[in-house]
Structures are given as C-alpha cells and as structure tokens.
Design a protein around this motif. Structure first.
Motif, short mmCIF file in Angstrom:
data_model
loop_
_atom_site.label_atom_id
_atom_site.label_comp_id
_atom_site.label_asym_id
_atom_site.label_seq_id
_atom_site.Cartn_x
_atom_site.Cartn_y
_atom_site.Cartn_z
N SER A 98 18.43 92.02 31.68
CA SER A 98 17.77 93.26 31.25
C SER A 98 16.97 93.04 29.98
N LEU A 99 17.51 92.22 29.07
CA LEU A 99 16.79 91.93 27.83
C LEU A 99 15.52 91.14 28.12
N ALA A 100 15.60 90.16 29.02
CA ALA A 100 14.41 89.37 29.36
C ALA A 100 13.34 90.25 29.99
N GLN A 101 13.75 91.17 30.86
CA GLN A 101 12.79 92.08 31.48
C GLN A 101 12.16 93.00 30.44
N ALA A 102 12.94 93.53 29.52
CA ALA A 102 12.41 94.42 28.49
C ALA A 102 11.45 93.67 27.57
N GLU A 103 11.78 92.43 27.23
CA GLU A 103 10.90 91.64 26.36
C GLU A 103 9.57 91.34 27.05
N ALA A 104 9.61 91.07 28.36
CA ALA A 104 8.36 90.80 29.10
C ALA A 104 7.48 92.05 29.13
N MET A 105 8.07 93.20 29.42
CA MET A 105 7.29 94.44 29.46
C MET A 105 6.76 94.78 28.07
N LYS A 138 5.33 101.46 21.82
CA LYS A 138 6.53 101.88 21.10
C LYS A 138 7.72 101.99 22.05
N SER A 139 7.48 102.48 23.28
CA SER A 139 8.57 102.64 24.25
C SER A 139 9.15 101.30 24.67
N THR A 140 8.26 100.33 24.94
CA THR A 140 8.77 99.01 25.36
C THR A 140 9.49 98.30 24.21
N ALA A 141 9.03 98.50 22.95
CA ALA A 141 9.72 97.89 21.80
C ALA A 141 11.11 98.48 21.65
N ALA A 142 11.23 99.80 21.87
CA ALA A 142 12.55 100.43 21.80
C ALA A 142 13.44 99.96 22.93
N ALA A 143 12.86 99.71 24.11
CA ALA A 143 13.64 99.22 25.24
C ALA A 143 14.21 97.83 24.95
#
Length: 350
Positions: A98-105, A138-143
């Motif tokens: 989940s962290l890898a996916q959030a970092e990519a987005m 901002k949303s992806t950084a928070a994710a």
C-alpha cells in the motif's frame, strides 16, 4: 508499687541462696535520673519487589514456543514467548504494498503539479484546472503518510509476536502452554526483580498522625534481625476506611547478603516522638522468673525493692515502675547480695 515484706523475704532468700558468698565490697551507688528516648512503634510488614508484574499478549495468535519457565532467571531483553506471526507478516507485506502504491501515485501527482505550475505561469492553463492539480498533489502526499502509519502499525503488531523481558528478574508464574490461542490482554507470564525490595505495612491512624507531625522522621526496617535504613518512604495520602490505617512503603537499598526475597515477613520501626524514661545498669537488677528487684540505699539502710522492667538497650535496662528520680540504686546487685552482712538487706519500711 511497693512490695510486701513477705515477698521481699522470699526473693531475698532465693537470690542469696544462689549467689557466690565472697567477701565483696559493697556496690557503688548511682542516682536515678530521667533520660530522653525516642518513642518507637514496631509494626509487622511484608517484603515485596519494587518491579513486579504480569506480561500480557498484545496481539492474537497461537503460542509457537516458550523460552522461559517458573524460577528461571532472565536478563532484560530476553525472548520469553514466541507467537505464530503468519497473520502479522501478511499485514506487514500488505502495508508495504500500500505504501509503494501511494508513493507511486504521489510521485505522478507531484510531477503533474510541477508541469501545470509552469503552464499556469505562462497563462495557458485555467485557474480551476491548476487548483484541481494542487488538491490532487496534497491528497496523494497525505495518502503516503497514511500508508507509512499503517506500515508502522503492522510492524508493531509483528513485534508483539516476540515477547521479551522488560527488566532482569525471575519468572514467578507461567499462564500459557505451547499451541494455545491467545488474544490481546491475556496474561502470558508473571515475574519480578529480586534486586530491589520494599517493605509494606499498614500504619494505624494515630501513629501516622504523629509521624507526619515529626520534623526529624526516622524509619527502620528489620529484616532477618538486621536494621536497614530505607532509601525512600511513601505514606499514602488516604486511610483505609475499614481498618483506619494508612499504607506505608519503605524502599530498601539493594542488598546482596541480606538473604531476603518477596513475601518474607519483616518489621518496621517508626519513631513518633520522645518520652522520659528511667534506666539502670543490667547488673543492678536481680531477677527470678518474672520477679525483678533492685537494691535501694537511703537513710535507713539498703533495701530490696520490686520493679517492673522494660526493654534492654545495650548494658542498660528500662525501669517502668518501682523507682523515682533521685533514688539511690546499687549498681552491682549480686555483689551486694553476696555481702556477708545480711542485716542491711532486711526490709525496713520499703
């Protein structure tokens, strides 16, 4: 209390029959004086470990292995219990994904934001489109931050499958068996540290009040006949409503040769003030069973007087009753008893 002439005759005859008949010089005489001594209250106490407690499970799972048992000495950080961690390992793997996916987005959103920032400055991008790009970044950084928190939580759950000793000590109880399913909050092991002990006692309310009123407070703990000065005294601020007593804890310094362990009986001596007392040398008191007497010298001669004795302090003994300030007491009673002239021992009004 003045003894009767009959009692004096009996005790004098009995003592004289067992004394050494020697031509001994009369004993020297001392005058009775008051001595100021502390008032000591002695209370029963029990020893307990300063560091003791029960380790409970913080995650669910089946017990995989137990590495310590009752009466085992363990050091701080020693592995005590292992819990099957299949579920926790899967949780960590999922959190990492989940962290890898959030970092990519988030990386894609930040790249788009930088591109749109240049276009917005050139006037080729509408204000609304630019605002949507900023919000998305901002949303992806928070994710990403949320995914990192989930990973930390999953790794923490994984660490709970390895139960370690929080401090060095001895295992006092084991509450689980291999293969048993445990849930958060379930007791696993109990233990205590033997190095640091404290005495716990319930102090009567009247004693606690006098202790609090003292400026020079003094408490001693007696363990195996040895007096120990506590390093810290804690007197609870509330009293027990049923027994009207106040709990006191006296922390003891680390002792290597005391041979003491939690659960042992001890006693606590509390100084609650001072009082006047009368003392005479131990040699001045004649005793047979529960009867005690001293030789008194006055204008009419030397007479035997019954006394009631208290505690001994070294070579002195406290006289609770039978003497008054100014009385002349013969220091060596046996020497006086062995004096050939018995006429001085006859009771004359005493």
């Amino acid at each position: 209390m003045r003894p009767s002439s009959t009692w004096l005759s009996i005790i004098a005859a009995g003592l004289f029959s067992s004394a050494l008949h020697a031509d001994t010089a009369p004993s020297r005489v001392i005058a009775v004086e008051l001595t100021r001594i502390p008032v000591i209250e002695t209370l029963d106490a029990a020893l307990e470990a300063v560091y003791q407690g029960t380790i409970s499970a913080q995650t669910s799972g089946v017990i995989k292995a137990i590495h310590a048992d009752v009466n085992d000495q363990v050091a701080k950080g020693t592995l005590l219990v292992e819990i099957v961690d299949t579920q926790q390992q899967a949780g960590v793997a999922q959190a990492k994904a989940s962290l890898a996916q959030a970092e990519a987005m988030n990386e894609d959103a930040q790249t788009l934001l930088r591109r749109n920032s240049r276009l917005q400055k050139q006037g080729t991008l509408s204000e609304g489109e630019y605002d949507r790009t900023v919000a998305q970044a901002k949303s992806t950084a928070a994710a990403v931050q949320a995914a990192k928190a989930m990973l930390d939580q999953a790794q923490e759950q994984l660490s709970y499958t390895q139960v370690i000793a929080p401090y060095s000590g001895i295992v006092s109880a084991r509450h689980i068996e291999p293969g048993e399913l445990v849930n958060p909050g379930q007791a696993l092991m109990s233990g205590l540290a033997q190095g640091e002990l404290r005495a716990v006692t319930d102090v009567p309310q009247r004693v606690a009040q006098r202790y609090n009123a003292q400026t020079n407070k003094k408490v001693d703990v007696i363990v195996n006949g040895i007096a120990i000065a506590p390093t810290k005294i804690t007197l609870y601020p509330v009293a027990d409503s049923r027994h009207h007593s106040v709990r006191m804890r006296a922390d003891l310094p680390p002792q290597t040769d005391l041979n003491a362990f939690p659960g042992m009986w001890a006693s606590v001596q509390i100084s609650t003030g001072e009082r006047d007392a009368i003392f005479v040398p131990n040699t001045a008191v004649l005793n047979r069973s529960e009867l005690n007497a001293v030789y008194i010298k006055n204008a009419t001669g030397i007479h035997l007087r019954q006394v009631r004795v208290g505690n001994a302090y070294g070579d002195q003994i406290e006289i609770l009753s039978g003497l008054e300030v100014g009385d002349q007491v013969m220091v060596d009673a046996l020497a006086q008893l062995a004096t050939p002239d018995l006429s001085s021992n006859a009771p004359k009004g005493e």
